[in-house]
Enzyme design. Sequence first.
Site, short mmCIF file in Angstrom:
data_model
loop_
_atom_site.label_atom_id
_atom_site.label_comp_id
_atom_site.label_asym_id
_atom_site.label_seq_id
_atom_site.Cartn_x
_atom_site.Cartn_y
_atom_site.Cartn_z
N ASN A 1 32.58 31.21 35.19
CA ASN A 1 33.84 31.15 35.63
C ASN A 1 35.01 31.21 34.44
O ASN A 1 35.06 30.04 33.99
CB ASN A 1 34.52 30.63 36.88
CG ASN A 1 35.84 31.07 37.29
OD1 ASN A 1 36.62 31.29 36.53
ND2 ASN A 1 36.13 30.64 38.48
N LYS B 1 37.93 29.12 34.75
CA LYS B 1 37.93 27.73 34.54
C LYS B 1 37.47 27.10 33.34
O LYS B 1 37.91 26.06 32.79
CB LYS B 1 36.53 27.21 35.62
CG LYS B 1 37.08 27.45 37.11
CD LYS B 1 35.97 27.27 38.10
CE LYS B 1 35.17 25.78 38.08
NZ LYS B 1 34.30 25.94 39.08
N ASP C 1 31.77 20.96 40.98
CA ASP C 1 31.92 21.58 42.02
C ASP C 1 33.18 20.82 42.63
O ASP C 1 33.43 20.07 42.55
CB ASP C 1 30.64 21.50 42.98
CG ASP C 1 30.65 22.41 43.95
OD1 ASP C 1 31.13 23.48 43.96
OD2 ASP C 1 29.84 22.04 45.19
N THR C 2 33.86 21.99 43.14
CA THR C 2 35.24 21.68 43.57
C THR C 2 35.49 22.32 45.13
O THR C 2 34.86 23.41 45.49
CB THR C 2 36.15 22.54 42.74
OG1 THR C 2 36.42 21.62 41.55
CG2 THR C 2 37.69 22.27 43.46
N GLY D 1 41.49 30.95 43.00
CA GLY D 1 40.98 30.44 44.42
C GLY D 1 42.09 30.25 45.35
O GLY D 1 42.83 31.13 45.46
N TYR D 2 42.15 28.99 45.80
CA TYR D 2 43.33 28.65 46.81
C TYR D 2 44.68 28.28 46.20
O TYR D 2 45.38 28.12 46.84
CB TYR D 2 42.68 27.56 47.75
CG TYR D 2 41.49 28.12 48.72
CD1 TYR D 2 41.75 28.35 49.78
CD2 TYR D 2 40.36 27.72 48.08
CE1 TYR D 2 40.42 28.82 50.49
CE2 TYR D 2 39.08 28.08 48.87
CZ TYR D 2 39.11 28.83 49.70
OH TYR D 2 38.01 28.96 50.76
N ASP D 3 44.93 28.33 45.10
CA ASP D 3 46.06 28.11 44.32
C ASP D 3 47.25 28.59 44.93
O ASP D 3 48.22 27.94 45.09
CB ASP D 3 46.10 28.26 42.94
CG ASP D 3 45.26 27.59 41.97
OD1 ASP D 3 44.42 26.49 42.65
OD2 ASP D 3 44.96 27.87 40.81
#
Length: 197
Positions: free
Chosen positions: A10, A13, A69-70, A150-152
Amino acid sequence: MISITFASHNQDKVEEIRAILEGNFLITGLHDLGCHEDIPEPYDTLEENAIAKARYVYNNYSVNCFADDTGLEADALNGLPGVLSARYAGQAKDNNANINKLLYELDGRDNRQACFRTVIALIIDGETHLFEGKACGHITDQPRGNNGFGYDPVFVPDGYRQTFAEMDAATKNKISHRYRALQKLADFLQNYRPAGS
């Protein structure tokens, strides 16, 4: 300067981590290694998946490396999507589909509290070290903002009114879960002395 590989495909990231650790470390990604395999993440915890990814890179490429890992853990969903965050709506890792599923699952619920949690596994000179960072806040009713990933767009950290996706990168990087875990990693690396040195 310490050169260290971040075990991720990614690029968002990788760039975020370069920005946070800039000046102190030379950060490379899996593409820089020529690694294009999809590294398995078969485990039920963030810790186990981070260790598995780091160990894969260390064992196959013989480089010092770290992996993260998140997960986004929503209180009302008993910690889901958690370790399933990237694949919450299916194997395609579709950010919009994941967000839509999360909003659907939370629809009508009063408790919208959630925490992002990042676990970093570092393997350096054959030894494994773990670092964790958390950012807590709440989930909005609808996506807001175009930054981040992502979920930002649906996560507002405690003490702020903007979602992560409405913030500029510099602001987000000072308060994010990943930043907090990376600071612990950076502190460790700055004081690290190889065995026998």
